[in-house]
Design an enzyme around this catalytic site. Structure first.
Site, mmCIF file in Angstrom:
data_model
loop_
_atom_site.group_PDB
_atom_site.id
_atom_site.type_symbol
_atom_site.label_atom_id
_atom_site.label_comp_id
_atom_site.label_asym_id
_atom_site.label_seq_id
_atom_site.Cartn_x
_atom_site.Cartn_y
_atom_site.Cartn_z
ATOM 1 N N ARG A 1 8.986 -1.842 -4.223
ATOM 2 C CA ARG A 1 8.274 -1.410 -3.010
ATOM 3 C C ARG A 1 7.794 -2.613 -2.204
ATOM 4 O O ARG A 1 7.835 -2.638 -0.977
ATOM 5 C CB ARG A 1 7.096 -0.496 -3.389
ATOM 6 C CG ARG A 1 7.541 0.847 -3.929
ATOM 7 C CD ARG A 1 6.374 1.645 -4.499
ATOM 8 N NE ARG A 1 5.346 1.879 -3.509
ATOM 9 C CZ ARG A 1 4.114 2.325 -3.830
ATOM 10 N NH1 ARG A 1 3.778 2.537 -5.081
ATOM 11 N NH2 ARG A 1 3.220 2.537 -2.890
ATOM 12 N N GLN B 1 -4.584 4.694 3.760
ATOM 13 C CA GLN B 1 -4.352 4.892 2.324
ATOM 14 C C GLN B 1 -3.202 3.985 1.891
ATOM 15 O O GLN B 1 -2.895 3.895 0.709
ATOM 16 C CB GLN B 1 -3.990 6.337 2.031
ATOM 17 C CG GLN B 1 -5.042 7.344 2.440
ATOM 18 C CD GLN B 1 -4.499 8.748 2.380
ATOM 19 O OE1 GLN B 1 -4.615 9.421 1.353
ATOM 20 N NE2 GLN B 1 -3.902 9.217 3.448
ATOM 21 N N ASP C 1 0.509 -1.283 2.279
ATOM 22 C CA ASP C 1 1.257 -2.315 3.009
ATOM 23 C C ASP C 1 0.344 -2.945 4.070
ATOM 24 O O ASP C 1 -0.772 -2.482 4.279
ATOM 25 C CB ASP C 1 2.529 -1.698 3.651
ATOM 26 C CG ASP C 1 2.214 -0.663 4.739
ATOM 27 O OD1 ASP C 1 2.739 0.462 4.670
ATOM 28 O OD2 ASP C 1 1.441 -0.976 5.664
ATOM 29 N N HIS D 1 -6.989 2.260 -0.703
ATOM 30 C CA HIS D 1 -6.256 2.195 -1.967
ATOM 31 C C HIS D 1 -5.710 0.806 -2.264
ATOM 32 O O HIS D 1 -4.713 0.673 -2.968
ATOM 33 C CB HIS D 1 -5.144 3.241 -1.975
ATOM 34 C CG HIS D 1 -5.673 4.641 -1.953
ATOM 35 N ND1 HIS D 1 -4.964 5.710 -1.461
ATOM 36 C CD2 HIS D 1 -6.870 5.152 -2.344
ATOM 37 C CE1 HIS D 1 -5.679 6.814 -1.574
ATOM 38 N NE2 HIS D 1 -6.855 6.498 -2.103
ATOM 39 N N CYS E 1 -5.000 -10.023 -12.546
ATOM 40 C CA CYS E 1 -4.800 -9.861 -13.985
ATOM 41 C C CYS E 1 -5.372 -8.519 -14.451
ATOM 42 O O CYS E 1 -6.503 -8.168 -14.124
ATOM 43 C CB CYS E 1 -5.498 -11.010 -14.725
ATOM 44 S SG CYS E 1 -5.406 -10.821 -16.508
ATOM 45 N N CYS F 1 -8.372 -9.746 -17.043
ATOM 46 C CA CYS F 1 -9.612 -10.457 -16.615
ATOM 47 C C CYS F 1 -9.820 -10.417 -15.097
ATOM 48 O O CYS F 1 -10.759 -11.020 -14.590
ATOM 49 C CB CYS F 1 -9.544 -11.918 -17.089
ATOM 50 S SG CYS F 1 -8.425 -12.939 -16.106
ATOM 51 N N THR G 1 -0.008 11.764 6.525
ATOM 52 C CA THR G 1 -0.453 11.886 5.138
ATOM 53 C C THR G 1 -0.375 13.336 4.693
ATOM 54 O O THR G 1 -0.641 14.250 5.454
ATOM 55 C CB THR G 1 -1.881 11.334 4.929
ATOM 56 O OG1 THR G 1 -2.262 11.537 3.560
ATOM 57 C CG2 THR G 1 -2.904 12.014 5.832
#
Ligand code: BV8
Ligand code: ZN
Length: 251
Positions: free
Chosen positions: A70, A101, A104, A119, A127, A130, A196
């Site tokens: 993606r 939302q 990109d 989002h 990571c 951590c 959406t």
């Protein structure tokens, strides 16, 4: 497409316009919508299986491969006329809050500023163990169309696996982004929802919050969605055509 005079008056007279976008606004840039992104290797999975911490822990290479597939599409994509129209709309309205939302950066690349990402972003991996941020190596590697398993890189600090910087199912939204979006939905007098399916919560609640406070809700989507009943106008068409037309008619 012809636009209703009352609709144009509502947009022209907006004190505070919220534009709320989903994957449909990037569809005409060639980026598969969230549902369509379950192609190739990933067809047999539910989105909630792949876009979740459990899914990643269970099969990191499957999930990392999906996000890299993606991400390559995002890197190769260009903003489309819908992103451009939304960027121009900011110059025609006393106050515009853009909430997306999408993970990109096409709104930013079209010139929109201060985009609220509910989002997260596909460009900010970190990571899994951590949370140390990770920088992708430069370049756009080739991605086989059907996708592939790809072992995620390891964290330089703790050796943990690197994960995409997006909000997965079961994860809470970034508090600052959610609070800003919630405030804007409470305060706006017009909210335009673009592209959406209005199925994922709590983001999907924003247009309803605005409508309950008496805001005028406008929806741009070729298909029907869960928001149809709340919208004063449902503009049935692709955002890349409807939004430039709306902007023209408003001028
Ligand atoms: C949370 C980032 C709790 C990742 C995404 C039951 C009821 C209510 C809620 C729940 C429930 N069970 C579980 C939940 C919670 C869950 C949820 O909502 N599940 C759904 C499936 C019911 N929500 C969560 O888990 C959220 N977190 O609740 O946390 C919590 C609270 C406190 C403390 C700890 C935990 C987090 C959800 C975020 C998930 N991440 N994205 C990634 O991108 O990989 S969601 C992802 O799907 C998108 O970001 C988007 O939000 C959502 C839907 O995607 P859309 O953008 O709408 O795209 P879609 O493909 O669906 O539709 C495209 C639309 O475009 C279509 O309508 C189409 O017609 C239209 N279109 C097509 N072409 C065009 C077009 N429109 C215009 N022009 C075109 N050319
Ligand atoms: Zn680490």
């Amino acid at each position: 497409m012809q636009f209703n005079d009352a609709l144009l008056a509502a947009l022209r007279g907006a004190r505070h316009l919220v534009v709320f976008t989903g994957a449909g606004v990037s569809a005409e840039s060639g980026i598969p919508t969230f549902r369509d992104a379950l192609a190739g290797l990933w067809t047999q999975y539910e989105a909630t299986q792949l876009a979740s911490p459990e899914g990643f822990a269970d099969n990191p290479a499957l999930v990392w491969g999906w996000y890299e597939w993606r991400r390559m599409k995002v890197l190769r994509a260009q903003p489309n006329p819908a992103h451009a129209a939304i960027a121009s709309l900011a110059g025609l309205t006393p106050r515009l809050t853009l909430i997306t939302q999408n993970v990109d950066d096409l709104h930013e690349r079209a010139g929109s500023a201060d985009v609220i990402h509910l989002h997260g972003s596909i460009h900010q991996p970190r990571c899994f163990t951590c949370s140390q941020p990770y920088a992708y190596p430069p370049g756009i590697p080739d991605e086989p169309e059907g996708g592939r398993y790809l072992e995620p890189p390891r964290c330089g600090r703790c050796g943990g696996r690197i994960r995409p910087g997006v909000v997965w199912f079961g994860e809470s939204l970034p508090a600052k982004a959610w609070n800003r979006a919630w405030q804007a939905a409470q305060d706006c007098d017009v909210l335009m929802s673009v592209g959406t399916s209005s199925l994922v919560w709590p983001a999907a609640e924003l247009p309803e919050i605005a409508a309950r406070r008496g805001a005028t809700v406008i929806q741009v989507n070729p298909g029907e969605t869960a928001l149809d009943g709340w919208a004063a106008w449902n503009l049935r068409g692709p955002a890349g055509e409807v939004l430039p037309g709306l902007l023209e008619a408003m001028r």
